[in-house]
Enzyme design. Structure first.
Site, short mmCIF file in Angstrom:
data_model
loop_
_atom_site.label_atom_id
_atom_site.label_comp_id
_atom_site.label_asym_id
_atom_site.label_seq_id
_atom_site.Cartn_x
_atom_site.Cartn_y
_atom_site.Cartn_z
N ASP A 57 7.24 -23.88 39.67
CA ASP A 57 7.12 -25.31 39.35
C ASP A 57 8.12 -26.10 40.19
OD1 ASP A 57 9.51 -24.79 38.04
OD2 ASP A 57 8.53 -24.56 36.10
N ASP A 59 10.67 -29.41 40.54
CA ASP A 59 11.42 -30.48 39.89
C ASP A 59 11.93 -31.44 40.94
OD1 ASP A 59 11.16 -29.30 37.32
OD2 ASP A 59 12.76 -27.90 37.82
N ASP A 137 23.99 -25.46 36.46
CA ASP A 137 24.67 -24.26 35.98
C ASP A 137 25.24 -23.36 37.07
OD1 ASP A 137 22.03 -23.69 36.65
OD2 ASP A 137 21.50 -22.75 34.75
P1 ATP Z 1 12.87 -21.18 36.51
O1 ATP Z 1 12.01 -22.40 36.43
O2 ATP Z 1 12.47 -20.16 37.50
O3 ATP Z 1 13.17 -20.62 35.19
P2 ATP Z 1 14.88 -23.11 37.22
O4 ATP Z 1 16.19 -22.95 37.89
O5 ATP Z 1 13.89 -24.02 37.84
O6 ATP Z 1 14.29 -21.65 37.05
P3 ATP Z 1 14.68 -24.79 34.94
O7 ATP Z 1 14.96 -24.46 33.52
O8 ATP Z 1 13.31 -25.18 35.35
O9 ATP Z 1 15.17 -23.53 35.76
O10 ATP Z 1 15.71 -25.94 35.34
C1 ATP Z 1 15.68 -26.63 36.58
C2 ATP Z 1 17.09 -26.86 37.08
O11 ATP Z 1 17.82 -27.63 36.12
C3 ATP Z 1 17.92 -25.60 37.28
O12 ATP Z 1 17.71 -25.04 38.55
C4 ATP Z 1 19.33 -26.11 37.10
O13 ATP Z 1 19.78 -26.75 38.26
C5 ATP Z 1 19.17 -27.17 36.02
N1 ATP Z 1 19.37 -26.60 34.69
C6 ATP Z 1 18.42 -26.16 33.85
N2 ATP Z 1 18.94 -25.73 32.70
C7 ATP Z 1 20.27 -25.91 32.80
C8 ATP Z 1 21.37 -25.69 31.93
N3 ATP Z 1 21.17 -25.16 30.74
N4 ATP Z 1 22.60 -26.02 32.39
C9 ATP Z 1 22.79 -26.56 33.59
N5 ATP Z 1 21.80 -26.79 34.46
C10 ATP Z 1 20.55 -26.49 34.08
MG MG Z 2 11.99 -24.62 37.02
#
Ligand code: ATP
Ligand code: MG
Length: 425
Positions: A57, A59, A137
């Site tokens: 996905d 963002d 994070d």
């Molecule tokens: P995936 O979608 O593969 O699980 P992702 O890194 O895209 O991984 P998401 O939960 O979609 O994870 O979050 C998008 C982004 O938002 C992350 O890459 C991170 O930069 C930030 N993020 C998400 N959750 C947190 C959190 N709990 N604390 C800090 N930053 C966060």
């Molecule tokens: Mg994501």
């Protein structure tokens, strides 16, 4: 708003320039920029593309406020209270567009609210790109890519950490995991998904702050449960969660001995889930939850080594209820889990015409797969799986024959007729 800041631009790796990002997400970035704002692809999609994994996905991050974003995109909606952001839709895609955030400077700022343990409850103070970075994070999740100019902003050496295959926290992980304990689960999940090492201070923070996961809402924990166990790395994640002592916040299970049936069965179910996903087959959290909780159900329902049916049926509800306090398993799965469990008894007894009815039960296939997993993990299978494989395959006279030979093989006292889950004794 529109406060421009100077971002360090790293030389953009070729792999990123050649990555296939969603055209719709790129269109959103373009439109934001045309409207005078900044716009970047951020987070998982940039990280995964750099690692060479297909992003799932996309963002977008911007300095436009939710209201400003809402005005630019006709098909959009502001969502969330704890963390306000905008969903922008096309016919078949949804992109999350979030506004750069800053850490609140004043203790009493009403847009950032923390609880007594430091957990952030509300987080809506807008900021600059640099400030937004600090709040993410891990360094590998704080890479911002402008697909129009082809430049990458990297304030925390994320690119270097991707090359070194290491997960590094932005800021002191002890504090960051207090602010949001789910970050410890995310660390484990990313390390399994990307095959990255976890840096020592992050490991230490998981050990020290893991207990704070008990304060996270069961709805959020169910979301994490699905990301951890239904994305091809369930087995790896399970072992890591266990070694960090945080598995108990996700699964209502006892710890089992290395060579016990219970652990082998849980492992078989996790590996099976991973293999199904790798083969693009469907999976449901219901099936995996039924499997992970099965050893506990059986363990609690036995009396002197024999299954007590009354206890078995009473424990089904209790064990689901206990799991519910950890992860909010949607209602629709409760019946499904109980069906799989109770069908295990029927698959074993096979009395009278029951087997014909069972074949038509909507959960037969799941229950049969479950039985095969039990056999995979058990020492003595008594050939039940084979029997059902045959029973499905043969025609009516063949079925009658199978039932007849089953009857003949069952002579002796009633309790000897059925080997009720001897594998668990
Ligand atoms: P995936 O979608 O593969 O699980 P992702 O890194 O895209 O991984 P998401 O939960 O979609 O994870 O979050 C998008 C982004 O938002 C992350 O890459 C991170 O930069 C930030 N993020 C998400 N959750 C947190 C959190 N709990 N604390 C800090 N930053 C966060
Ligand atoms: Mg994501």
């Amino acid at each position: 708003m529109n406060k421009k800041n100077k971002a360090p631009t790293t030389k953009t790796p070729k792999i990123l320039k050649e990555s296939k990002f969603s055209p719709f997400a790129i269109e959103i970035v373009k439109k934001l920029k045309r409207s005078g704002f900044q716009g970047y692809l951020v987070g998982g999609c940039v990280r995964d593309s750099l690692v060479g994994i297909k992003a799932k996905d996309f963002d977008v991050s911007t300095d436009a406020t939710p209201e400003e974003i809402r005005k630019i995109f006709r098909s959009s909606r502001i969502i969330g209270k704890r963390f306000r952001l905008v969903h922008v839709f096309s016919r078949n895609e949804l992109i999350e567009v979030s506004t750069f955030r800053a850490n609140a400077k004043e203790e009493n700022n009403s847009e950032v609210i923390k609880d007594a343990e430091g957990k952030i409850l509300r987080d809506n103070v807008w900021g600059t790109l640099e400030e937004d970075c600090i709040r993410r994070d891990f360094s590998i999740n704080a890479l911002y890519f402008d697909p129009i100019e082809n430049h990458l902003c990297d304030f925390h050496n994320g690119l270097q950490h991707i090359q070194k295959k290491i997960l590094v926290s932005i800021g002191n992980p002890l504090i960051r995991f207090e602010e949001d304990p789910v970050r410890s689960l995310r660390a484990i999940r990313f390390s399994s998904k990307l095959k990255f090492k976890i840096s020592n201070d992050v490991k230490e923070a998981i050990y020290q702050k893991g207990h704070l996961l008990a304060n996270i809402s069961n709805a959020r924990m169910f979301d994490e449960f699905c990301k951890i166990f239904l994305t091809k790395n369930a087995f790896d994640n399970f072992k890591k969660l266990d070694s960090f002592g945080v598995l108990k916040y996700l699964v209502n299970s006892d710890g089992y001995e290395e060579n016990s049936f219970s652990l082998k069965f849980q492992h078989a179910a996790l590996i099976n889930t991973d293999n199904r996903l790798k083969a693009s087959k469907s999976v449901t959290p219901g099936f995996l939850i039924a499997a992970l909780l099965w050893p506990r159900l059986i363990g609690a329902s036995k009396e002197k080594g024999v299954l007590n049916l009354r206890k078995f049926f009473r424990n089904m509800d209790r064990i689901i209820r206990e799991q519910q306090t950890l992860t909010a398993v949607p209602r629709k799965f409760h019946g499904y889990i109980k069906d799989i469990w109770s069908l295990q008894l029927k698959l074993e007894t096979r009395l009278g015409h029951q087997p014909y009815k069972i074949l038509n039960h909507p959960r037969f296939r799941a229950a049969y797969d479950f039985l095969l997993l039990r056999e995979e993990a058990a020492e003595d299978t008594q050939g039940m799986g084979d029997w059902w494989t045959q029973f499905q395959k043969v025609n009516r006279p063949g079925k009658i024959e199978l039932l007849k030979s089953l009857r003949e093989s069952r002579s002796g006292p009633v309790e000897k007729k059925f080997g009720f889950f001897e594998e668990l004794s």
